[in-house]
Design an enzyme around this catalytic site. Structure first.
Site, PDB file in Angstrom:
ATOM      1  N   TYR A  10      80.022  29.649  15.122  1.00 22.45           N
ATOM      2  CA  TYR A  10      80.927  29.148  16.151  1.00 22.45           C
ATOM      3  C   TYR A  10      81.763  27.996  15.604  1.00 22.45           C
ATOM      4  CZ  TYR A  10      82.580  28.022  20.828  1.00 22.45           C
ATOM      5  OH  TYR A  10      83.372  27.804  21.922  1.00 22.45           O
TER       6      TYR A  10
ATOM      7  N   SER B 219      87.248  24.219  20.360  1.00 23.18           N
ATOM      8  CA  SER B 219      85.985  23.625  20.798  1.00 23.18           C
ATOM      9  C   SER B 219      85.836  22.301  20.076  1.00 23.18           C
ATOM     10  CB  SER B 219      84.806  24.538  20.457  1.00 23.18           C
ATOM     11  OG  SER B 219      83.576  23.832  20.579  1.00 23.18           O
TER      12      SER B 219
ATOM     13  N   LYS C 118      85.838  28.241  14.984  1.00 24.21           N
ATOM     14  CA  LYS C 118      86.732  27.365  15.731  1.00 24.21           C
ATOM     15  C   LYS C 118      87.474  26.396  14.812  1.00 24.21           C
ATOM     16  CE  LYS C 118      86.075  28.795  19.981  1.00 24.21           C
ATOM     17  NZ  LYS C 118      87.174  29.372  20.798  1.00 24.21           N
TER      18      LYS C 118
END
Length: 283
Positions: free
Chosen positions: A152, A139, A156
């Site tokens: 998140y 991401s 990532k």
């Protein structure tokens, strides 16, 4: 790997937004594809070269260490080897960095990082034998993190660090690439939006087709590219994050300040601490 015709491909998260489109695109290009997802089933594709059965999806909880290796072995056996692994499975959700880690955080670390690590480790003998490739779907938040989504971004970024280490260990025999999508409309954002933390106005949406095209470019390039952006803007953002991180931080802070001033986060309980500090700082 010049082209996909006849290539043996394994896609994790095959029943999700990216996964379904990837299965269709790889099949249309002549590849043989097997998917892995939590629920077994079939991904329907428009260009099925077989008897209309689509892409088979093997059921597996990728957070279960005991389940991953046998499932990957079954997929490799079904394909007769493995040329490409696409680690696409992922989950999201709100997680402020100021709060202690909870189940949401644990799940994101398990799925976004450890599941990909387990799957890759299980697939490596077959990939090495075929001089194949691994593509990790990360991401842009791995390099350009946003507040209130710490799990998140952390998971990532850790995935990228794993890919970098893997490249040094196996890069003589297996290509390793990382693709960096921005925001794509999908259920992965539902829990964040439900918490009043929509990414609208923070991350520019992009089409699924662009992400799929970037993954296919990584899979078919003459040499495995290290990092692959999905849009021209994405290339600029990745370069900015890598080479001018202070400027990147300033741009994120400006964007967040604009959202706070507009009241976009007023109804989000998880943003209360950040809102209080921001208003204290600005008087």
């Amino acid at each position: 790997m010049s082209g996909l015709a006849g290539r043996r491909v394994l896609v994790t998260g095959a029943s999700g937004t990216f996964g379904r489109h990837l299965c269709a695109a790889f099949t249309a290009a002549g590849a043989r594809v097997v998917g892995i997802d939590r629920q077994p089933g079939t991904v329907a594709v428009d260009h099925d070269p077989g008897e209309g059965e689509g892409v088979p999806v093997l059921g597996c909880d990728l957070t279960d260490p005991a389940a991953v290796a046998p499932t990957v072995a079954a997929a490799v056996d079904r394909l007769g080897g493995l040329d490409l692994l696409v680690n696409n499975a992922g989950v999201g959700g709100p997680a402020p960095a100021e709060l202690p880690p909870d189940e949401v955080v644990r799940q994101q670390l398990e799925v976004n990082l450890l599941a990909a690590w387990r799957t890759t480790a299980a697939a490596l003998p077959a990939l090495e034998a075929a001089r194949g490739r691994v593509v990790f779907v990360a991401s842009r938040m791995a390099l350009l993190p946003l507040p209130l989504a710490a799990a998140y971004g952390v998971s990532k970024r850790a995935l990228v660090a794993y890919a970098d280490a893997l490249r040094h260990e196996v890069g003589t025999h297996v290509g390793v690439s990382v693709v960096y999508p921005s925001m794509v409309a999908s259920p992965i954002h539902d829990s964040t939006a439900d918490a009043g933390l929509s990414l609208n106005g923070v991350s520019r949406p992009e089409p699924v087709a662009g992400v799929v095209a970037a993954i296919l470019r990584a899979a078919t390039a003459r040499r495995s590219p290290r990092d692959v952006a999905t849009t021209r803007r994405g290339r600029l953002e990745l370069a900015l994050a890598r080479h001018a991180p202070t400027l990147a931080d300033r741009l994120v802070r400006r964007t967040v300040a604009a959202r706070v001033a507009a009241g976009d986060l007023d109804a989000a309980p998880l943003a209360a601490g950040m809102l209080r500090r921001h208003r204290d700082a600005t008087g």
